[in-house]
Write an enzyme that holds these catalytic residues in place. Structure first.
Site, short mmCIF file in Angstrom:
data_model
loop_
_atom_site.label_atom_id
_atom_site.label_comp_id
_atom_site.label_asym_id
_atom_site.label_seq_id
_atom_site.Cartn_x
_atom_site.Cartn_y
_atom_site.Cartn_z
N GLY A 35 0.82 -1.21 0.00
CA GLY A 35 0.00 0.00 0.00
C GLY A 35 0.85 1.26 0.00
O GLY A 35 0.53 2.25 -0.66
N SER A 66 -4.07 -2.56 -0.29
CA SER A 66 -2.99 -3.42 0.20
C SER A 66 -3.56 -4.78 0.60
O SER A 66 -4.52 -4.85 1.37
CB SER A 66 -2.33 -2.76 1.41
OG SER A 66 -1.41 -3.65 1.99
N GLY A 67 -2.96 -5.86 0.09
CA GLY A 67 -3.48 -7.20 0.30
C GLY A 67 -3.60 -7.64 1.75
O GLY A 67 -4.57 -8.29 2.14
N HIS A 68 -2.61 -7.26 2.58
CA HIS A 68 -2.60 -7.83 3.93
C HIS A 68 -3.62 -7.20 4.88
O HIS A 68 -3.75 -7.62 6.03
CB HIS A 68 -1.19 -7.81 4.53
CG HIS A 68 -0.70 -6.48 5.00
ND1 HIS A 68 -0.67 -6.16 6.34
CD2 HIS A 68 -0.20 -5.41 4.35
CE1 HIS A 68 -0.15 -4.93 6.47
NE2 HIS A 68 0.12 -4.46 5.28
N THR A 87 9.69 -8.23 -11.88
CA THR A 87 8.92 -9.46 -12.05
C THR A 87 7.78 -9.48 -11.04
O THR A 87 7.99 -9.25 -9.85
CB THR A 87 9.83 -10.69 -11.86
OG1 THR A 87 10.89 -10.58 -12.80
CG2 THR A 87 9.07 -11.98 -12.06
N ASN A 146 -7.02 4.59 9.62
CA ASN A 146 -6.55 3.36 10.24
C ASN A 146 -6.52 3.41 11.76
O ASN A 146 -6.51 2.38 12.40
CB ASN A 146 -5.17 3.00 9.69
CG ASN A 146 -4.22 4.18 9.69
OD1 ASN A 146 -4.49 5.22 9.06
ND2 ASN A 146 -3.12 4.05 10.39
N CYS A 154 5.67 5.24 23.44
CA CYS A 154 6.68 5.76 24.36
C CYS A 154 8.03 5.11 24.10
O CYS A 154 9.07 5.72 24.25
CB CYS A 154 6.27 5.47 25.79
SG CYS A 154 5.00 6.59 26.38
N GLN A 179 -7.66 0.80 4.17
CA GLN A 179 -8.50 0.27 5.24
C GLN A 179 -9.92 -0.06 4.76
O GLN A 179 -10.67 -0.70 5.48
CB GLN A 179 -8.58 1.26 6.41
CG GLN A 179 -7.29 1.38 7.21
CD GLN A 179 -6.97 0.12 8.02
OE1 GLN A 179 -7.84 -0.68 8.37
NE2 GLN A 179 -5.70 -0.06 8.33
C1 LIG Z 1 -1.49 -0.30 6.29
C2 LIG Z 1 -1.79 0.99 5.63
C3 LIG Z 1 -0.96 1.52 4.62
C4 LIG Z 1 0.33 0.85 4.21
O1 LIG Z 1 0.12 -0.35 3.55
P1 LIG Z 1 1.35 -1.40 3.46
O2 LIG Z 1 0.89 -2.43 2.51
O3 LIG Z 1 1.56 -1.91 4.84
O4 LIG Z 1 2.52 -0.62 2.93
C5 LIG Z 1 -1.32 2.70 4.02
N1 LIG Z 1 -2.44 3.35 4.39
C6 LIG Z 1 -3.26 2.89 5.34
C7 LIG Z 1 -4.49 3.64 5.67
C8 LIG Z 1 -2.97 1.70 6.00
O5 LIG Z 1 -3.78 1.26 6.96
#
Ligand SMILES: *Cc1c(COP(=O)(O)O)cnc(C)c1O
Length: 387
Positions: free
Chosen positions: A70, A198-200, A236, A150, A323, A178
């Site tokens: 992302g 973003s896939g994860h 690739t 997020n 912190c 998100q």
């Molecule tokens: C997690 C996140 C990203 C970054 O995505 P990654 O795949 O971890 O680089 C960007 N924007 C938001 C709002 C996210 O929650």
């Protein structure tokens, strides 16, 4: 009991995403740029995945470009749009609550002679359409506002914001990381020019993302090299991760309404229980928020200590304050929402996903008040929350 309540940080992979990934790592490992059958199989599968993801957001396959995450999609959209439009002007508008992938990229542009306006948000974390209207100038070339935050889950009025940008002749990008897989999103209905995912964050693997680029927009590449992704993004392709991301998106959008309803119910029960704790405040918009996200600040505690203590009791969460990094700054999101620094240091974010259960919510509702009470009775581990 173990309760993973940190889905806004990352999600477990869906089982079909995992299966798909394994098969393309081990058996169907061809390089999609090649000529032989193993390569062609990989290429065809990858193009099917592209079609699937594109159609899930109302785009066509030629408008979807795979990236390595992302953050890369955000960097590409913002840096390349600024480059493309620099003859028209050097003014960019974003919000003060963006992810660092957007904020740091805007800072990078500022160091290179661009001017960036950071729109304020209200106490619920929402950008007002009027404030964008006021900020628009003749030399405004790009507006980038995230679809859903997020940290607090607030959803922005993207359609209205994009239409203001368009009227002013500026491009509109949204970081929808998100939102994708959690809300139904249509790029044409929203009128956005670029959208990051973003896939994860929706059951796919880490290290894969995509940028939607509207067909008419000839966005220059960020990564230069070979001709992959129609010459727009060299390297690739991560075939296994691309296919797994497509499978995960299909999974998450299957009966999405039911899932959203179920998550919302759990989230609202969680909110109702947690705000009974003395000195707790819900952060973010009361209803325009992600279905699985509940975030709070608690008086007199440090978020990081709370996260550690909740973890010890089997509950994984996040905080906006850190912190341990030695930073005295509370979350930029909470501060932009007008939450006082001391209170902002006591933030906890619970973000739920499809595999969470009502029993797990019960566990959170039993443990959280105990943790808050215990922390309030202890001397602080660091002093930043007590200023
Ligand atoms: C997690 C996140 C990203 C970054 O995505 P990654 O795949 O971890 O680089 C960007 N924007 C938001 C709002 C996210 O929650």
């Amino acid at each position: 009991m173990q309760v993973y309540a940190d889905h806004a940080a990352t999600t477990p992979m869906s089982s079909s995403a995992f299966k798909t990934m394994c098969s393309y790592l081990r058996d169907n490992y061809g390089n999609p740029s090649g000529v032989h059958s193993l390569s062609q199989n990989a290429r065809m599968a990858m193009e099917d995945a592209r079609t699937g993801i594109a159609s899930a957001i109302g785009a066509t396959k030629n408008e979807l470009f795979f990236t390595s995450n992302g953050s890369e999609a955000d960097n590409w959209a913002i840096k390349s749009a600024a480059e493309l439009m620099k003859e028209k002007g050097k003014h960019v508008i974003t919000s003060s609550i963006e992810h660092h992938a957007v904020l740091s990229t805007c800072k990078y542009l500022e160091e290179r002679g661009y001017e960036v306006t950071y729109l304020p948000v209200d106490a619920n974390g929402q950008v007002s359409v009027d404030s964008l209207k006021e900020a628009m100038r003749k030399d405004t070339i790009l507006v980038s506002v995230m679809m859903a935050n997020n940290e607090v889950g607030t959803i922005q009025p993207i359609k209205e914001l994009a239409s203001v940008a368009k009227e002013g002749g500026a491009l509109f990008h949204t970081d929808a990381v998100q939102a994708i897989g959690h809300l139904s999103v249509g790029v044409n209905e929203l009128g956005v020019d670029m959208l990051s995912m973003s896939g994860h964050k929706f059951g796919g693997p880490k290290g894969i993302g995509a940028l939607y680029i509207r067909r008419e927009l000839k966005l220059p590449p960020l990564i230069h090299g070979g001709g992959q992704e129609r010459g727009r993004r060299a390297g690739t392709e991560n075939v296994a991760a691309i296919l797994a991301m497509a499978a995960a998106l299909e999974d998450s959008l299957d009966r999405l309404d039911e899932k959203v309803e179920r998550l919302r119910k759990m989230r609202d029960r969680l909110i109702a229980g947690v705000i009974k704790i003395d000195g707790s405040v819900l952060t973010g918009h009361p209803c325009e928020r992600l279905p699985g996200l509940a975030s709070f600040v608690f008086e007199g505690i440090e978020g990081e200590s709370a996260v550690l203590m909740l973890d010890y009791r089997g509950i994984q969460t996040s905080t906006g304050s850190a912190c341990s990094t030695g930073s005295l700054e509370a979350s930029h999101v909470l501060r932009a929402m007008g939450i006082p620094n001391g209170l902002a240091h006591g933030s906890i974010r619970f973000s739920l996903g499809a595999e969470n259960t009502e029993e797990q919510i019960d566990h959170i509702l039993v443990q959280t008040p105990l943790v808050v009470e215990r922390l309030r009775s202890l001397p602080p581990l660091c002093t930043c929350g007590r200023k």
